[in-house]
Design an enzyme around this catalytic site. Structure first.
Site, short mmCIF file in Angstrom:
data_model
loop_
_atom_site.label_atom_id
_atom_site.label_comp_id
_atom_site.label_asym_id
_atom_site.label_seq_id
_atom_site.Cartn_x
_atom_site.Cartn_y
_atom_site.Cartn_z
N TYR A 361 0.88 -1.09 -0.03
CA TYR A 361 0.13 0.16 -0.05
C TYR A 361 0.66 1.23 0.11
O TYR A 361 1.93 1.37 0.42
CB TYR A 361 -0.97 -0.21 0.93
CG TYR A 361 -0.69 -0.15 2.47
CD1 TYR A 361 0.57 0.12 2.88
CD2 TYR A 361 -1.56 -0.30 3.50
CE1 TYR A 361 1.01 -0.03 4.53
CE2 TYR A 361 -1.54 -0.47 4.83
CZ TYR A 361 -0.08 -0.07 5.46
OH TYR A 361 0.14 -0.30 6.47
N GLU A 362 0.17 2.53 -0.34
CA GLU A 362 0.82 3.67 -0.37
C GLU A 362 1.87 3.65 -1.34
O GLU A 362 3.02 4.18 -1.26
CB GLU A 362 1.14 4.25 1.05
CG GLU A 362 0.01 4.37 1.82
CD GLU A 362 0.18 5.59 2.65
OE1 GLU A 362 0.95 6.63 2.78
OE2 GLU A 362 -0.83 5.57 3.86
N GLY A 363 1.64 2.80 -2.40
CA GLY A 363 2.84 2.84 -3.56
C GLY A 363 3.45 1.59 -3.38
O GLY A 363 4.28 1.37 -2.33
N GLN A 368 7.58 2.33 -5.81
CA GLN A 368 8.65 3.01 -5.18
C GLN A 368 10.15 3.15 -6.19
O GLN A 368 10.72 3.83 -6.40
CB GLN A 368 9.11 2.29 -4.05
CG GLN A 368 7.88 2.57 -3.03
CD GLN A 368 7.31 3.61 -2.85
OE1 GLN A 368 7.84 4.81 -3.05
NE2 GLN A 368 5.99 3.80 -2.61
#
Lengths: 378, 378
Positions: A361-363, A368
């Site tokens: 999550y969150e990328g 990344q």
């Protein structure tokens, strides 16, 4: 260069450690059974932990960003659930309003969020738009003094418990990601339908839901920034939010390492503690090194942010590395505990289950790497 | 040299794959969630002749070889690792020692009903104070007339509570270097009871329990092999058993890879299937390669055993690589599925939880390295 915490930061660390030990630890079993820790968030609000970096004029504690990261880190050592709830509430639930809202919006929403009276959530992801968030399909159509939203969101942390949702919808589908706008949506808005709770591998106690907007009418005053600013707002907050997730990962990794080390010193086989076998000792050495590197990456990113310096690359590196470390360390921690580590009697299997999502999550780690390689290659 | 499977082996694989998909897969998630063992599945395996694959027909077996048995465990584990280990523990850990060290009476009395699937077998070696250090066990067997009286307890017993026959190990001579003896214990012997059932991270529909001997009376006819031969029997049994676990690990990994590949081809982001990204496709390539190598090592060990050649190093290598591969592949499979992979709506998170145990039981990876390094450095 200065690698010491300030007195204020040390106070934050000690305060959160204490809180985690006395208030959170006893509630872990209930969270594992699926209970959302609302009462703990209220207590955190009382301690000023729900608006750590928000300016005092909006009810925040106005502490530096590093102090906030310390809080997530220390909470996550005891409960990764508490770490993510705080990170989402603050970085992507509150900050979009704080940084992109007008004065009226800030006054209306931030004080309650900062005190913990309100919980924040962030609604970007859709079934067909995960890593490719810019291709989201939720629509927002202007209608007089309102916008009408239609669409579906998925994997919403704090969903169903939140009072405030930052929602991303397209006001101009022709323009792709540049046609996305951000809105503040309050709970109980007619047309906001809280859908199913995801049954997850880990992070039990953190609510993750699907949401639908069915002809949901919201005031045009709830547009955040300008039409078309949405994607920029989303990415700006995710860029920083990922430092929070990196801190959560660090907390999980440290907890796993500490548990494994303590057990390895106690468990005797073949007449000596298993820590004395190189197969185990070297493993612990590698784990400890990775955790140390993760810690430095996390606090470097936090510090750059605290200083108001650009930190996109460093934040991504911290998230990539720390989440990988959390996963590796948790897998090895279960290993060190042997058969016992595979049972629910010991906490390491929870760290194993909790760690995996930090790589997603969150990328995702893949996103990344895209971010980092762009910085590296130029 | 020939790397092709015979037609017989191919047919067996197809038959079991069919069975696995139709009779085992549909309930796998439910059984995992509720920690439910399904005796019906075992009975169906018996009907198909799968519960005594390597044993001669004179003992009720299928008269096939260890490669066929590994294929069976692999195919079952592709859909349900719990079912794979149920069969593996029953065959390798309980059946094999009786086949190799039992006398004619014991083979007819115990091996036959296990081969025919009328009874389930289990193996009791591990104790709270003796895991990797199996030799440090503290269950005692004292001669009393024509019987032995057993006192002690064993933990982490696969098929515990559902087995009728337990091959267990106890100390008959505390002073001697080879003072351990193997016994065949029936579940209804006086003084035998099943204790606590473990709540586990994975393989949750395979029951794992404590077994307790409280003045348990075992007739001398139930000594397996010779008095004092217990440790050797235990270790030799594990030499073969670990290849069953290697097969289980290969199955888990293959099942996860198949799911990840199917998903990656379907999931479109940024206008193309995610397989179009090297970040994903290279991952899949690595996963496939490691599984291939693991499978070859497993089949080699099985072939060596079937041909009465030394297989101890080969089976340790197979278990080591296959276990590590299963853990890596399943962790990456969840990654490929993104957020969805973290939910119970998709099977990959179960595979990841199941994979971990293959690095621990029937000799941890650390023990495998000890076995291998001793063999290659002597």
């Amino acid at each position: 260069m200065n690698l010491q915490f300030t007195d204020e930061q040390l106070m934050m660390r000690n305060m959160v450690r204490d809180f985690a030990k006395t208030e959170i630890e006893p509630f872990i079993e209930q969270m594992e059974a699926g209970e959302f820790p609302r009462h703990l968030l209220t207590k955190m609000g009382e301690l000023g932990l729900m608006g750590i970096t928000a300016p005092a004029e909006y009810g925040g504690a106005e502490m530096d960003f590093t102090s906030y990261i310390i809080a997530i880190h220390e909470l996550s050592k005891v409960s990764a659930v508490m770490g993510v709830i705080l990170s989402v509430h603050t970085s992507v639930g509150t900050n979009p309003i704080l940084y992109f809202g007008n004065e009226d919006q800030k006054k209306k929403y931030v004080p309650k969020l900062a005190s913990g009276e309100s919980i924040g959530a962030f609604c970007l992801t859709e079934p067909s738009a995960g890593s490719d968030a810019g291709s989201l399909k939720t629509k927002a159509v202007r209608d007089g003094e309102h916008y009408v939203l239609d669409g579906a969101k998925v994997f919403i942390t704090n969903g169903g418990e939140a009072d405030v949702y930052i929602v991303f919808a397209s006001t101009n589908p022709e323009a792709g990601s540049r046609g996305i706008s951000a809105f503040i949506v309050e709970k109980n808005t007619p047309g906001l339908i809280i859908g199913k709770d995801e049954r997850k591998m880990g992070l039990h106690g953190s609510r993750t839901v699907q949401l639908t907007f069915e002809n949901m009418r919201i005031s045009a005053e709830n547009l955040l920034g300008q039409e078309g600013d949405g994607f920029k707002i989303a990415l700006a907050n995710l860029d920083v939010g990922r430092i929070g997730i990196a801190a959560q990962s660090l907390g999980i990794a440290e907890a796993a390492l500490e548990a494994a080390t303590a057990y390895a010193k106690e468990r005797i086989q073949f007449g000596k503690p298993i820590a004395k076998q190189q197969g185990v000792g070297f493993k612990l050495a590698d784990m400890a090194t990775a955790v140390e590197a993760s810690k430095l990456l996390v606090y470097q990113a936090a510090n750059l942010r605290s200083e108001g310096l650009s930190c996109g690359k460093e934040a991504s590196m911290a998230k990539l590395f720390a989440s990988q470390t959390a996963m590796d360390t948790a897998i090895e921690a279960v290993q060190i505990f042997g058969g016992y580590g595979y049972t629910e009697d010991y906490p390491v299997e929870r760290y194993f289950r909790d760690a995996k999502v930090t790589q997603i999550y969150e990328g995702t780690s893949e996103i990344q790497r895209i971010v980092i390689s762009k910085h590296v290659i130029g | 040299m020939n790397f092709q499977l015979s037609e017989e082996h191919q047919q067996l694989r197809e038959m079991i794959r069919d069975f696995a998909i139709n009779e085992v897969a549909p309930t796998a998630e439910h059984r995992d969630e509720h920690e439910e063992f399904d005796r019906g599945i075992f009975d169906k395996m018996a009907e198909l002749g799968l519960t005594g694959i390597p044993w001669p027909e004179e003992y009720g077996g299928a008269g096939f070889d260890y490669l066929a048995y590994c294929i069976a465990v692999e195919e079952l584990s592709r859909v349900c690792a719990s079912t794979g280990v149920t069969l593996s523990a029953h065959t390798s850990l309980a059946g094999w020692p009786i086949f190799k060290f039992g006398n004619e009476e014991q083979k007819q009395k115990y091996l036959r009903p296990m081969a025919e699937g009328k009874k389930i077998g289990a193996y009791g070696l591990t104790e709270p104070g003796s895991g990797s250090d199996a030799g440090g066990m503290k269950t005692y067997a004292v001669k009393d007339g024509d019987d032995y009286i057993l006192n002690g307890s064993k933990i982490f017993i696969t098929n515990g509570g559902v087995a009728d026959i337990y091959v267990v190990f106890a100390v008959t001579d505390p002073e001697a270097k080879n003072g351990t003896t193997a016994f065949i214990v029936e579940a209804d012997f006086p003084g035998f009871s099943v204790g606590k059932k473990e709540k586990k991270l994975g393989i949750r529909s395979s029951p794992t329990t404590e077994i307790i001997f409280d003045n348990c009376r075992v007739p001398k006819e139930n000594v397996l092999g010779e008095e004092g031969q217990g440790f050797i029997i235990a270790m030799k049994t594990l030499d073969g058993g670990r290849n069953g676990i290697a097969a289980q690990a290969v199955g888990i990994a293959q099942g996860a890879l198949d799911a990840a590949v199917d998903y990656a081809k379907e999931r479109v982001q940024f206008g193309k299937p995610i397989t179009a990204n090297q970040g994903v496709s290279f991952k899949l390539a690595d996963m496939a390669t490691e599984i291939e190598a693991s499978r070859l090592l497993t089949y080699q060990a099985a072939w060596l055993e079937s041909n009465d050649l030394p297989y101890g190093k080969a089976s340790a290598m197979a278990k080591l690589l296959a276990g590590d591969t299963a853990m890596k592949v399943t962790t990456e499979a969840v990654q490929v599925f993104g957020g969805y992979g973290y939910t119970k709506d998709y099977p990959v998170e179960r595979y990841m939880r199941d994979a971990k145990i293959t690095q621990i039981y029937e000799g941890t990876q650390e023990i495998q390295r000890l076995v291998i390094s001793r063999m290659i450095t002597k």
